[in-house]
Write an enzyme that holds these catalytic residues in place. Structure first.
Site, PDB file in Angstrom:
ATOM      1  N   HIS A  18      -5.213   3.095  -2.702  1.00 51.22           N
ATOM      2  CA  HIS A  18      -5.315   4.361  -2.499  1.00 51.22           C
ATOM      3  C   HIS A  18      -5.431   5.118  -3.885  1.00 51.22           C
ATOM      4  CE1 HIS A  18      -1.247   4.279  -3.566  1.00 51.22           C
ATOM      5  NE2 HIS A  18      -0.810   5.439  -3.563  1.00 51.22           N
ATOM      6  N   HIS A  38      -4.018   7.489  -5.807  1.00 46.73           N
ATOM      7  CA  HIS A  38      -3.147   8.031  -6.982  1.00 46.73           C
ATOM      8  C   HIS A  38      -3.204   7.603  -8.120  1.00 46.73           C
ATOM      9  CE1 HIS A  38      -0.271   9.612  -3.473  1.00 46.73           C
ATOM     10  NE2 HIS A  38      -1.430  10.425  -3.693  1.00 46.73           N
ATOM     11  N   ASP A  55      -1.468   6.516 -10.571  1.00 47.56           N
ATOM     12  CA  ASP A  55      -0.784   5.462 -11.201  1.00 47.56           C
ATOM     13  C   ASP A  55      -1.113   4.126 -10.283  1.00 47.56           C
ATOM     14  OD1 ASP A  55       0.189   6.779  -8.524  1.00 47.56           O
ATOM     15  OD2 ASP A  55       2.370   5.473  -9.233  1.00 47.56           O
ATOM     16  N   HIS A  56      -2.390   4.245  -9.541  1.00 49.15           N
ATOM     17  CA  HIS A  56      -2.583   3.047  -8.914  1.00 49.15           C
ATOM     18  C   HIS A  56      -4.065   2.588  -9.598  1.00 49.15           C
ATOM     19  CE1 HIS A  56       0.678   2.238  -5.923  1.00 49.15           C
ATOM     20  NE2 HIS A  56       0.846   3.659  -6.419  1.00 49.15           N
ATOM     21  N   HIS A  64       0.431   8.211   3.718  1.00 54.50           N
ATOM     22  CA  HIS A  64       0.804   8.475   2.154  1.00 54.50           C
ATOM     23  C   HIS A  64      -0.380   9.180   1.608  1.00 54.50           C
ATOM     24  CE1 HIS A  64       2.397   7.940  -1.749  1.00 54.50           C
ATOM     25  NE2 HIS A  64       1.456   7.354  -2.288  1.00 54.50           N
ATOM     26  N   ASP A  78       1.575   2.063  -1.608  1.00 52.09           N
ATOM     27  CA  ASP A  78       2.433   2.964  -1.161  1.00 52.09           C
ATOM     28  C   ASP A  78       2.650   3.296   0.073  1.00 52.09           C
ATOM     29  OD1 ASP A  78       3.030   2.936  -4.042  1.00 52.09           O
ATOM     30  OD2 ASP A  78       2.163   4.938  -4.328  1.00 52.09           O
ATOM     31  N   HIS A 130       5.776  -0.314  -5.982  1.00 52.87           N
ATOM     32  CA  HIS A 130       6.813   0.420  -6.860  1.00 52.87           C
ATOM     33  C   HIS A 130       8.033  -0.670  -6.589  1.00 52.87           C
ATOM     34  CE1 HIS A 130       4.879   3.953  -8.082  1.00 52.87           C
ATOM     35  NE2 HIS A 130       4.388   4.165  -6.923  1.00 52.87           N
TER      36      HIS A 130
END
Ligand code: ZN
Length: 258
Positions: free
Chosen positions: A56, A58, A60-61, A114, A131, A169
């Site tokens: 996805h 985001h 941080d990915h 999400h 996530d 995570h």
């Protein structure tokens, strides 16, 4: 069995490194939010980056994608319905990712909730779920409804019990604290919390989990259980009519849980 190892990023992200079954020196990474720890792992272990799999959008990915593409020119794959760096090949449910160099193949499932376009990768007895599903928890509903997320999680819950769960995570300990609040009488949660505490004490990952374990400890996969329903109704202050409503109430409860 697939050879998978965690690369840590930021405070609690895992970038999963998957070694090829044909040539273990060739690897794919899942959700590289940061390029630097990936580069370091590749150098230290003398590995070559062949593919990037994204779940996805985001940051941080996906934040490490531009640098990794520039340096290693891997094939990049990601959800069809999200805007992503690295011009990934677009994937949606029903597609499969073929990585012939690595001897790997993954099937794609759409799991909105999400984010609107979130996908997961399933293959070789493993699930890379970003996530969407966490061990003993699930992702927050940033771009989807409780109905969508419950349907998405139900797809993952239907995978074989032995499927290894690689999430994005290290949230397991905090999730288990909440799970114990929802189901104080659940012995599997107590046992797992003990095991995770020991792992975290020596700074080891609690992941991968597996689908069978998640069925017994994850309140978000247990919305059909009376214990979870009754706890969610007590918290919400009214009766809940369906498993989806129970799921939504548990998700809202967790959002405010400290
Ligand atoms: Zn996310």
């Amino acid at each position: 069995m697939l050879s998978v190892s965690p690369i840590r990023a930021f405070s609690d992200n895992y970038i999963w490194l998957i070694q090829g079954v044909r040539d273990p020196a060739l690897v794919a990474v899942v959700d590289p939010g940061d390029a630097e720890p990936v580069r370091r792992a590749l150098q230290e272990r003398k590995l070559k980056l062949s593919a990037i799999l994204l779940t996805h959008h985001h940051n941080d990915h996906v934040g490490g994608v531009p640098k990794l593409v520039q340096e290693y020119a891997p094939d990049v794959f990601g959800p069809a319905n999200e805007s992503l760096p690295g011009s990934p090949k677009k994937l949606r449910e029903g597609d499969s990712v073929d990585l012939p160099e690595l001897g790997l193949q993954f099937k794609i499932l759409d799991v909105p909730g999400h984010t609107a376009g979130h996908i997961v990768y399933v293959g070789h007895g493993a699930l890379f779920c970003g996530d969407t599903l966490f061990s003993a928890g699930c992702g927050r509903l940033f771009e989807g409804t409780a109905e969508q997320m419950y349907r998405s999680l139900s797809k993952l819950a239907a995978l074989p019990a032995a499927t290894l769960v690689y999430c994005g995570h290290e949230y397991t300990a905090a999730n288990l604290k909440f799970a114990q609040t929802v189901e104080p009488g659940n012995q599997a949660v107590k046992d797992y919390a003990q095991r995770c505490q020991e792992l975290r004490a020596r700074d080891a990952a609690t992941l991968p989990s597996n689908i069978g374990l998640e069925h017994s400890v994850n309140p978000f996969l247990r919305a059909a259980r009376d214990t979870v329903k009754h706890a969610a109704e007590a918290q919400a202050g009214h009766a809940l009519q369906s498993d989806t409503e129970v799921f939504g109430a548990v998700r809202a409860w967790k959002d405010g849980f400290k």
